[in-house]
Design a protein around this motif. Structure first.
Motif, PDB file in Angstrom:
ATOM      1  N   PRO A  34       0.822  -1.220   0.000  1.00 39.04           N
ATOM      2  CA  PRO A  34       0.000   0.000   0.000  1.00 39.04           C
ATOM      3  C   PRO A  34       0.852   1.265   0.000  1.00 39.04           C
ATOM      4  N   GLU A  35       2.005   1.226   0.686  1.00 40.78           N
ATOM      5  CA  GLU A  35       2.863   2.400   0.752  1.00 40.78           C
ATOM      6  C   GLU A  35       3.428   2.741  -0.630  1.00 40.78           C
ATOM      7  N   ALA A  36       3.877   1.721  -1.365  1.00 40.26           N
ATOM      8  CA  ALA A  36       4.441   1.959  -2.692  1.00 40.26           C
ATOM      9  C   ALA A  36       3.375   2.452  -3.667  1.00 40.26           C
ATOM     10  N   VAL A  37       2.225   1.797  -3.661  1.00 37.80           N
ATOM     11  CA  VAL A  37       1.137   2.186  -4.568  1.00 37.80           C
ATOM     12  C   VAL A  37       0.690   3.614  -4.278  1.00 37.80           C
ATOM     13  N   ALA A  38       0.638   3.985  -3.001  1.00 35.69           N
ATOM     14  CA  ALA A  38       0.193   5.334  -2.635  1.00 35.69           C
ATOM     15  C   ALA A  38       1.157   6.388  -3.167  1.00 35.69           C
ATOM     16  N   LEU A  39       2.464   6.127  -3.095  1.00 35.12           N
ATOM     17  CA  LEU A  39       3.413   7.110  -3.607  1.00 35.12           C
ATOM     18  C   LEU A  39       3.325   7.231  -5.121  1.00 35.12           C
ATOM     19  N   VAL A  40       3.287   6.106  -5.823  1.00 39.00           N
ATOM     20  CA  VAL A  40       3.234   6.141  -7.288  1.00 39.00           C
ATOM     21  C   VAL A  40       1.966   6.850  -7.748  1.00 39.00           C
ATOM     22  N   ASP A  41       0.836   6.504  -7.157  1.00 41.69           N
ATOM     23  CA  ASP A  41      -0.421   7.143  -7.522  1.00 41.69           C
ATOM     24  C   ASP A  41      -0.402   8.629  -7.151  1.00 41.69           C
ATOM     25  N   GLY A  42       0.258   8.960  -6.034  1.00 45.37           N
ATOM     26  CA  GLY A  42       0.357  10.358  -5.628  1.00 45.37           C
ATOM     27  C   GLY A  42       1.149  11.194  -6.611  1.00 45.37           C
ATOM     28  N   LEU A  43       2.257  10.652  -7.107  1.00 45.54           N
ATOM     29  CA  LEU A  43       3.032  11.380  -8.106  1.00 45.54           C
ATOM     30  C   LEU A  43       2.247  11.505  -9.407  1.00 45.54           C
ATOM     31  N   SER A  44       1.489  10.483  -9.747  1.00 47.66           N
ATOM     32  CA  SER A  44       0.630  10.559 -10.930  1.00 47.66           C
ATOM     33  C   SER A  44      -0.328  11.733 -10.827  1.00 47.66           C
ATOM     34  N   ALA A  45      -0.958  11.878  -9.660  1.00 44.06           N
ATOM     35  CA  ALA A  45      -1.916  12.971  -9.469  1.00 44.06           C
ATOM     36  C   ALA A  45      -1.243  14.328  -9.597  1.00 44.06           C
ATOM     37  N   VAL A  46      -0.038  14.461  -9.047  1.00 42.10           N
ATOM     38  CA  VAL A  46       0.689  15.728  -9.134  1.00 42.10           C
ATOM     39  C   VAL A  46       0.990  16.071 -10.587  1.00 42.10           C
ATOM     40  N   LEU A  47       1.493  15.097 -11.341  1.00 40.77           N
ATOM     41  CA  LEU A  47       1.857  15.357 -12.733  1.00 40.77           C
ATOM     42  C   LEU A  47       0.637  15.648 -13.597  1.00 40.77           C
ATOM     43  N   MET A  48      -0.449  14.955 -13.347  1.00 40.84           N
ATOM     44  CA  MET A  48      -1.648  15.153 -14.168  1.00 40.84           C
ATOM     45  C   MET A  48      -2.320  16.502 -13.887  1.00 40.84           C
ATOM     46  N   ARG A  49      -2.118  17.043 -12.665  1.00 38.72           N
ATOM     47  CA  ARG A  49      -2.766  18.306 -12.303  1.00 38.72           C
ATOM     48  C   ARG A  49      -1.892  19.524 -12.580  1.00 38.72           C
ATOM     49  N   SER A  50      -0.592  19.343 -12.602  1.00 39.19           N
ATOM     50  CA  SER A  50       0.319  20.477 -12.665  1.00 39.19           C
ATOM     51  C   SER A  50       0.349  21.120 -14.048  1.00 39.19           C
ATOM     52  N   PRO A  51       0.057  22.432 -14.142  1.00 41.46           N
ATOM     53  CA  PRO A  51       0.172  23.108 -15.442  1.00 41.46           C
ATOM     54  C   PRO A  51       1.596  23.045 -15.988  1.00 41.46           C
ATOM     55  N   HIS A  52       2.589  23.079 -15.088  1.00 49.92           N
ATOM     56  CA  HIS A  52       3.989  23.014 -15.518  1.00 49.92           C
ATOM     57  C   HIS A  52       4.279  21.663 -16.167  1.00 49.92           C
ATOM     58  N   SER A  53       3.804  20.595 -15.549  1.00 53.34           N
ATOM     59  CA  SER A  53       4.042  19.259 -16.105  1.00 53.34           C
ATOM     60  C   SER A  53       3.403  19.105 -17.472  1.00 53.34           C
ATOM     61  N   ARG A  54       2.251  19.719 -17.659  1.00 55.52           N
ATOM     62  CA  ARG A  54       1.524  19.527 -18.912  1.00 55.52           C
ATOM     63  C   ARG A  54       2.215  20.178 -20.106  1.00 55.52           C
ATOM     64  N   THR A  55       3.254  20.978 -19.855  1.00 57.38           N
ATOM     65  CA  THR A  55       4.017  21.529 -20.976  1.00 57.38           C
ATOM     66  C   THR A  55       4.982  20.498 -21.551  1.00 57.38           C
TER      67      THR A  55
END
Length: 408
Positions: A34-55
């Motif tokens: 659960p700890e590993a899945v939570a981190l990977v999914d958390g980084l996914s959420a950050v990248l998908m939401r970040s306007p900077h990442s979307r460039t």
């Protein structure tokens, strides 16, 4: 940089990072914890939401790959493929990331993390805005209390080439994964591992694109535009420097059919380049000119006209890889193939990806099953050359990151 890391000769990129020796004493987590899945999914959420990442399209693709739904598919696929095998983490994985594809270190690290391992990840010292976005996001996440278990099992670092530092990191690892060119692989391999450790290396590779000439010409304009964009994504996201980006374009059909299809295909690709691609460095244009001139002089390649210097094409009278003449940055060698069997003489272990359109999976499967191929690790439709998967260069990475315990 903390004092311990400075004395060790490396730059730790995360606050309060463990030492290599501390990682070696840390108990691994269960696969897909659960700890590993939570981190990977958390980084996914950050990248998908970040306007900077979307460039950066490659960061969006990475965020999409890390979604919890995809992680569950990966877990189910691992369960299916391992059957009754009893697999456990190896312990500590040491990843040496390449300088040409900024996101590879995350894919490699996360597959190992999801396998239960602690991880040392050496990032390239080459400046990269994409890598900096990732390191900042990872550092922010790992500073949170809910991710403390992963922070205690993660050492992200940079250091200039130094065999002493590599030796220290290699001494504590149970598996070493080298992503880089042939010279990098040779240099790292000169540093010994513990007798019980294993290693996988991903060296220089060369990839191809295959199109059926007559079927291309018979396609409608909407499909052609979509495929031209897909080809652009495969070739230009990393300025053609990714191992899976096509460098040679093969037209299935006669020479005349191939040239006719190419005359329709390339203007569509050039339109996408003009709309989407940033200007290459001046040295890239010079290198392409020198490569084309050298190939024409030595092997008689025909330099083809292009609308801009962002695309360079050389038509070959006979199919050949000419790896030594290729410099990336939008340079394509091109040739006609009489049939799929004519592909075989081109293949060796340096050929990684065949991206294709106008050819069916059944036709490609028949090619593979008719007789063993000397090369090609993956065949994917246009637009998927850069898609990362748990099986890469013929290696099942989750199995690389795990070991099997047999019970008699």
């Amino acid at each position: 940089m903390n004092v311990i890391a400075e004395q060790a000769g490396y730059q730790a990129l995360l606050a309060n990072a463990p030492t290599p020796e501390q990682l070696a004493r840390t108990v691994p987590l269960a696969p897909f914890s659960p700890e590993a899945v939570a981190l990977v999914d958390g980084l996914s959420a950050v990248l998908m939401r970040s306007p900077h990442s979307r460039t950066y399209p490659e960061l969006v693709a990475l965020g999409y790959w890390m979604r919890k739904a995809n992680l569950e598919r990966l877990r189910q696929d691992l369960e299916r493929r391992r059957g009754d095998a009893l697999l456990v983490p190896r312990g500590v994985a040491f990843h040496i990331a390449p300088g040409n594809v900024d996101t590879i270190f995350v894919y490699s690290w996360f597959l190992s993390l999801l396998s239960g391992n602690s991880n040392i990840v050496r990032l390239s010292s080459k400046p990269s805005p994409q890598a900096e976005v990732l390191v900042e996001a990872i550092g922010t996440l790992l500073a949170r209390p809910e991710h403390a278990a992963i922070a205690a099992r993660t050492l992200l670092l940079r250091y200039a080439p130094d065999d002493r530092v590599t030796a220290r990191l290699s001494a504590v690892c149970d598996v070493r994964v080298i992503w880089g060119g042939d010279n990098t692989v040779k240099q790292i391999r000169s540093v010994s591992l513990a007798p019980t450790a294993s290693e996988v290396a991903f060296s220089n590779k060369y990839s191809l694109a295959l199109l059926h000439a007559q079927r291309w010409l018979a396609s409608d304009d909407k499909d052609k535009e979509a495929l031209a964009t897909a080809f652009y994504n495969d070739a230009y996201w990393f300025d053609q420097m990714a191992c899976s980006s096509p460098r040679m374009v093969l037209w299935l059909g006669s020479d005349a059919e191939g040239r006719a299809a190419a005359a329709d295909f390339w203007p569509r690709v050039e339109a996408v380049i003009a709309a989407k691609h940033a200007r290459l460095a001046d040295i890239d244009y010079v290198n392409k000119l020198l490569a084309q001139d050298g190939l024409a002089i030595e092997h008689g390649g025909q330099i083809m006209a292009a609308a801009s210097n962002d695309l360079a094409r050389t038509w070959l009278a006979a199919p050949a890889l000419h790896v030594q003449h290729h410099c990336g940055a939008g340079l394509f060698f091109e040739c006609a193939l009489s049939d799929l069997d004519a592909l075989r003489p081109l293949l060796n272990r340096t050929v990684q990806t065949l991206s294709y359109t106008g050819v069916t999976r059944e036709e490609l499967r028949a090619l593979v099953t008719a007789a063993p191929l000397a090369g090609i690790d993956r065949m994917v439709p246009f637009g998927h050359a850069l898609d990362f998967g748990p099986v890469w260069d013929g290696y099942d990475l989750p199995r690389v990151f795990m070991r099997e315990i047999s019970i008699g």
